[in-house]
Design a protein around this motif. Structure first.
Motif, PDB file in Angstrom:
ATOM      1  N   GLY A 127     -67.478 -70.418  -0.684  1.00 51.92           N
ATOM      2  CA  GLY A 127     -68.676 -70.266  -0.008  1.00 51.92           C
ATOM      3  C   GLY A 127     -69.161 -68.897  -0.127  1.00 51.92           C
ATOM      4  N   LEU A 128     -69.150 -68.484  -1.250  1.00 53.46           N
ATOM      5  CA  LEU A 128     -70.047 -66.985  -1.433  1.00 53.46           C
ATOM      6  C   LEU A 128     -71.220 -67.157  -2.203  1.00 53.46           C
ATOM      7  CD1 LEU A 128     -66.862 -64.685  -1.945  1.00 53.46           C
ATOM      8  CD2 LEU A 128     -68.448 -64.614  -0.073  1.00 53.46           C
ATOM      9  N   THR A 129     -71.679 -68.310  -2.632  1.00 57.78           N
ATOM     10  CA  THR A 129     -72.713 -68.597  -3.236  1.00 57.78           C
ATOM     11  C   THR A 129     -73.942 -67.602  -2.689  1.00 57.78           C
ATOM     12  OG1 THR A 129     -72.309 -70.900  -3.860  1.00 57.78           O
ATOM     13  CG2 THR A 129     -74.515 -70.065  -4.150  1.00 57.78           C
ATOM     14  N   GLY A 130     -74.923 -66.902  -3.445  1.00 55.82           N
ATOM     15  CA  GLY A 130     -75.807 -65.819  -3.112  1.00 55.82           C
ATOM     16  C   GLY A 130     -75.298 -64.570  -2.893  1.00 55.82           C
ATOM     17  N   LYS A 131     -74.229 -64.413  -3.021  1.00 56.46           N
ATOM     18  CA  LYS A 131     -73.491 -63.199  -2.861  1.00 56.46           C
ATOM     19  C   LYS A 131     -72.886 -62.458  -3.983  1.00 56.46           C
ATOM     20  CE  LYS A 131     -73.226 -63.316   1.976  1.00 56.46           C
ATOM     21  NZ  LYS A 131     -72.538 -63.372   3.396  1.00 56.46           N
ATOM     22  N   GLU A 132     -73.147 -63.284  -5.367  1.00 55.58           N
ATOM     23  CA  GLU A 132     -72.432 -62.954  -6.292  1.00 55.58           C
ATOM     24  C   GLU A 132     -72.609 -61.430  -7.049  1.00 55.58           C
ATOM     25  OE1 GLU A 132     -74.728 -65.242  -6.086  1.00 55.58           O
ATOM     26  OE2 GLU A 132     -73.966 -67.162  -6.609  1.00 55.58           O
ATOM     27  N   LYS A 133     -73.895 -60.912  -6.480  1.00 59.49           N
ATOM     28  CA  LYS A 133     -74.084 -59.513  -6.739  1.00 59.49           C
ATOM     29  C   LYS A 133     -73.628 -58.419  -5.908  1.00 59.49           C
ATOM     30  CE  LYS A 133     -77.134 -60.284 -10.771  1.00 59.49           C
ATOM     31  NZ  LYS A 133     -77.204 -61.711 -10.719  1.00 59.49           N
ATOM     32  N   ARG A 134     -73.121 -58.807  -4.835  1.00 62.71           N
ATOM     33  CA  ARG A 134     -72.703 -57.774  -3.778  1.00 62.71           C
ATOM     34  C   ARG A 134     -71.268 -57.057  -4.416  1.00 62.71           C
ATOM     35  NH1 ARG A 134     -74.208 -59.013   1.221  1.00 62.71           N
ATOM     36  NH2 ARG A 134     -76.198 -60.188   1.450  1.00 62.71           N
ATOM     37  N   PHE A 135     -71.319 -55.844  -3.876  1.00 58.95           N
ATOM     38  CA  PHE A 135     -70.121 -55.292  -4.173  1.00 58.95           C
ATOM     39  C   PHE A 135     -69.253 -55.154  -2.965  1.00 58.95           C
ATOM     40  CE2 PHE A 135     -72.791 -53.405  -7.220  1.00 58.95           C
ATOM     41  CZ  PHE A 135     -71.929 -53.100  -8.276  1.00 58.95           C
ATOM     42  N   PRO A 136     -67.865 -55.360  -3.138  1.00 61.91           N
ATOM     43  CA  PRO A 136     -66.807 -55.449  -2.033  1.00 61.91           C
ATOM     44  C   PRO A 136     -67.018 -54.755  -0.910  1.00 61.91           C
ATOM     45  CG  PRO A 136     -65.731 -55.270  -4.011  1.00 61.91           C
ATOM     46  CD  PRO A 136     -67.100 -55.015  -4.490  1.00 61.91           C
ATOM     47  N   ASP A 137     -67.547 -53.334  -0.920  1.00 68.28           N
ATOM     48  CA  ASP A 137     -67.821 -52.541   0.349  1.00 68.28           C
ATOM     49  C   ASP A 137     -68.857 -53.044   1.115  1.00 68.28           C
ATOM     50  OD1 ASP A 137     -69.640 -51.663  -1.336  1.00 68.28           O
ATOM     51  OD2 ASP A 137     -68.888 -49.634  -1.426  1.00 68.28           O
ATOM     52  N   GLU A 138     -69.822 -53.953   0.533  1.00 68.87           N
ATOM     53  CA  GLU A 138     -70.861 -54.762   1.100  1.00 68.87           C
ATOM     54  C   GLU A 138     -70.466 -55.639   2.044  1.00 68.87           C
ATOM     55  OE1 GLU A 138     -74.247 -53.105  -2.169  1.00 68.87           O
ATOM     56  OE2 GLU A 138     -73.601 -54.898  -1.998  1.00 68.87           O
ATOM     57  N   LEU A 139     -69.299 -56.185   1.788  1.00 69.83           N
ATOM     58  CA  LEU A 139     -68.946 -57.433   2.372  1.00 69.83           C
ATOM     59  C   LEU A 139     -68.042 -57.504   3.693  1.00 69.83           C
ATOM     60  CD1 LEU A 139     -67.794 -59.406  -1.019  1.00 69.83           C
ATOM     61  CD2 LEU A 139     -69.936 -59.853   0.345  1.00 69.83           C
ATOM     62  N   SER A 140     -68.035 -58.324   4.495  1.00 73.50           N
ATOM     63  CA  SER A 140     -67.122 -58.423   5.563  1.00 73.50           C
ATOM     64  C   SER A 140     -65.494 -58.637   5.012  1.00 73.50           C
ATOM     65  CB  SER A 140     -67.546 -59.689   6.608  1.00 73.50           C
ATOM     66  OG  SER A 140     -67.281 -60.715   5.915  1.00 73.50           O
ATOM     67  N   GLY A 141     -64.762 -58.367   5.846  1.00 77.04           N
ATOM     68  CA  GLY A 141     -63.479 -58.537   5.553  1.00 77.04           C
ATOM     69  C   GLY A 141     -63.202 -60.124   5.126  1.00 77.04           C
ATOM     70  N   GLY A 142     -63.600 -60.992   6.048  1.00 78.32           N
ATOM     71  CA  GLY A 142     -63.315 -62.366   5.594  1.00 78.32           C
ATOM     72  C   GLY A 142     -64.068 -62.671   4.339  1.00 78.32           C
ATOM     73  N   GLU A 143     -65.240 -62.003   3.828  1.00 79.84           N
ATOM     74  CA  GLU A 143     -66.008 -62.371   2.384  1.00 79.84           C
ATOM     75  C   GLU A 143     -65.114 -61.956   1.471  1.00 79.84           C
ATOM     76  OE1 GLU A 143     -70.526 -62.747   3.906  1.00 79.84           O
ATOM     77  OE2 GLU A 143     -69.639 -60.748   3.553  1.00 79.84           O
ATOM     78  N   GLN A 144     -64.397 -60.829   1.493  1.00 82.58           N
ATOM     79  CA  GLN A 144     -63.664 -59.977   0.504  1.00 82.58           C
ATOM     80  C   GLN A 144     -62.501 -60.874   0.206  1.00 82.58           C
ATOM     81  OE1 GLN A 144     -63.074 -55.701   0.726  1.00 82.58           O
ATOM     82  NE2 GLN A 144     -64.379 -55.548   2.274  1.00 82.58           N
ATOM     83  N   GLN A 145     -61.944 -61.549   1.397  1.00 90.35           N
ATOM     84  CA  GLN A 145     -60.709 -62.238   1.077  1.00 90.35           C
ATOM     85  C   GLN A 145     -60.996 -63.646   0.494  1.00 90.35           C
ATOM     86  OE1 GLN A 145     -57.716 -61.994   0.379  1.00 90.35           O
ATOM     87  NE2 GLN A 145     -56.769 -61.900   2.187  1.00 90.35           N
TER      88      GLN A 145
END
Lengths: 309, 290
Positions: A127-145
């Motif tokens: 469920g991370l389609t669209g966030k491929e180019k983000r860096f980890p520190d731009e994501l929430s904890g759940g997204e990082q996991q």
């Protein structure tokens, strides 16, 4: 898929072993929770499965192979069949989401066209389609996991080991991650998850292995986080024969009067198609564990005869 | 690992670790330049050797006013000696001309000497130049013989000079090699520490030991290569400006050619790359658990 026979692990000489005479078998496609207080040997058990550590005694078999007898240069092949997820995510901060996932394929020498086609698939799965180019520190904890799970799963491992994957996450996000792991399990991957999250364990009603002071004190199908009274008693009896009595009774005390399971099914953002996996426990979210009773009491495993080695 | 991700890892590592890598490059460059200098000095000694082997080895200076009959008798005797392969006579005038040729670089010396000051002589070619000492011993003090000179013996100081500098260059190169190893060891330690997250994940997802180590070894080998190129550059500059630019006018001996420079360059680059990669592998055993 995983077989442990009288596995003992000691760090250094002397002292209490981190694992003592653990025997268990996990079949392909199972979802198993590994519970127990901090220092009870959960992480050690996971580390034995990828040969980060070697058992001092006993047999550790993963995917039909005796882990101790795998040649050093073949250990990487073992690790490719086992994906790992951790509490602290362990993402590379200087790589994007897609870069982090691709890294797992790049370093094992998968061809570029495979990496290019597989990475978006896995990111869609988590469920991370669209966030491929983000860096980890731009994501929430759940997204990082989710990224970490994508990285662990992108090589299509037979087994997924998760060491406290929800330890840093709030309850709602934890439930989402739980759902994701459940999906991965439904797709056929064996999942072994070490956790302290009682709510999730109680909600999922899957097989539970409980370690206490390095001894397997419970192996219960459709179990809760805390041992049902009957099982706990028999476990206490068995345990008292091999370890100091101080360790065992603590698990029993907490059994009755569990807090209600957080409303896992009501979490916003969990896609509707996940309902079947969640539906199993919607009907009895706050059921006290004591009522589940002696369902399939696999019995205590730390039998004196096996464990005394 | 494919080349793309491998060089990506290498680039990242170099960027994070630039200062340390530069220190390694400089040390390696000095080490390899000294090694190259030693090789060129040895090439020079060999060049002088080859030049002298073509020359007549032993000179028998004749006393002034030696009758021609005695001279011929001596020549016959020399020619009959089994150690001698060829005897040739040089008159005072011929000796003077050779002297002028040999010392063309020092007109002052030539100006102070006339043909009369120099003795006529026999020049002997020996079957084995190492027998020169025996010839000197046999003919010194004979009637009509002024002196017997072994030209190679005269060149002893030159050989000692070349050998000494060769040895010194190699010794300094060895010390620099130790310093390079210490630096590479430290570089690997820092690099392994900086990349510990990556290597931990690589282990976890089943990368082979070779794949995990490759970026580190490549980083070190690259430092070795750059250091080697700098050393080769130094050798080329030394050849152009020092050897061809200055020494060529100051000595009567032939100097080593470009062939020797390129041979030393190849050796220096090969040693630089393989030694740096090898040192990195040793350091990795200590600092990178795989």
């Amino acid at each position: 898929m995983i077989r442990l026979a009288s596995v003992t692990k000691r760090y250094g000489v002397g002292g209490r072993p981190a694992l003592h005479g653990v025997t268990a078998q996990i079949d392909a496609g199972e979802f198993v929770f590994l519970v127990g207080p901090s220092g009870s040997g959960k992480s050690t058990l996971l580390r034995l499965l990828i040969r980060e550590e070697r058992a001092s005694e006993g047999l550790v078999e993963v995917a039909g192979r005796d882990v101790a007898r795998i040649a050093d240069r073949r250990v990487p092949l073992l690790r490719r069949t086992v994906g790992c997820v951790f509490q602290d995510f362990r993402l590379l901060p200087d790589r994007t989401v897609a870069g982090n996932v691709a890294f797992a394929l790049d370093v094992v020498g998968r061809p570029r066209h495979v990496v290019r086609s597989v990475v978006p698939e896995v990111l869609e799965l988590v469920g991370l389609t669209g966030k491929e180019k983000r860096f980890p520190d731009e994501l929430s904890g759940g997204e990082q996991q989710r990224v970490a799970i994508a990285r662990a799963f992108v090589g299509r491992p037979l087994i997924l080991l998760a060491d406290e994957p929800t330890g840093n996450l709030d309850p709602a996000t934890s439930a989402e991650i739980m759902d994701l792991l459940d999906d991965i399990n439904q797709a056929g991957t064996t999942v072994l998850m070490a956790t302290h999250n009682a709510g999730l364990v109680d909600a999922m009603r899957r097989r539970v292995l409980e370690l206490d002071a390095g001894i397997l004190v419970r192996d219960e199908h459709r179990g809760g986080y805390d041992a049902p009274a009957t099982v706990a008693v028999s476990a206490t009896v068995a345990v008292s024969a091999t370890v100091p009595a101080s360790a065992a009774p603590a698990t029993v005390a907490a059994a009755p009067g569990l807090p209600g399971v957080p409303g896992v099914s009501g979490i916003s953002g969990v896609p509707a198609q996940r309902a079947p996996s969640a539906g199993g426990f919607v009907g009895r979210p706050a059921e006290p564990v004591g009522l589940v009773g002696p369902a399939e009491p696999e019995g205590p495993v730390g039998l004196p005869g096996e464990g005394a080695a | 690992m494919r080349a793309g991700p491998l060089f990506g890892a290498l680039a990242t590592s170099l960027r994070r670790n630039l200062g340390m890598t530069c220190a390694v490059v400089v040390t390696v460059a000095i080490c390899l330049a000294l090694l190259g200098a030693g090789l060129l000095l040895r090439a020079q000694a060999r060049t002088v050797d080859r030049f002298l082997l073509d020359q007549i080895e032993v000179v028998v200076d004749l006393q002034d006013g030696l009758p021609e009959a005695d001279r011929e008798a001596l020549r016959d005797e020399l020619a009959a000696d089994p150690l001698v392969t060829k005897v040739s006579y040089e008159s005072k005038q011929q000796v003077y001309e050779r002297f002028r040729r040999d010392f063309r670089g020092s007109p002052d010396v030539v100006a102070g000497v006339s043909a009369d000051d120099l003795p006529a002589s026999f020049r002997l070619a020996l079957a084995d130049p190492r027998d020169a000492e025996e010839i000197v011993y046999t003919y010194t003090g004979r009637d009509g013989v002024e002196a017997v000179r072994d030209q190679r013996a005269l060149l002893g100081p030159l050989y000692r000079f070349l050998d000494g500098f060769t040895l010194g260059a190699f010794a300094l190169a060895a010390i620099q090699a130790v310093a390079s190893f210490v630096l590479i060891y430290t570089m690997i330690r820092i690099s392994a520490h900086a990349r510990r997250r990556e290597t931990a994940i690589m282990r976890l997802v089943g990368a082979t030991n070779a794949a995990i180590r490759a970026p580190f070894v490549l980083e070190s080998a690259l430092a070795g290569l750059v250091g080697g190129l700098l050393a080769v550059g130094t050798l080329v500059l030394a050849k152009v400006y020092l050897v061809d630019g200055r020494f060529a006018h100051q000595t009567m001996f032939p100097l080593f050619g470009w062939g020797a420079v390129w041979a030393a360059a190849v050796a220096v680059l090969a040693v630089g790359v393989t030694a740096a990669a090898g040192m990195a592998s040793v350091a990795l055993r200590r600092h990178l658990r795989v």
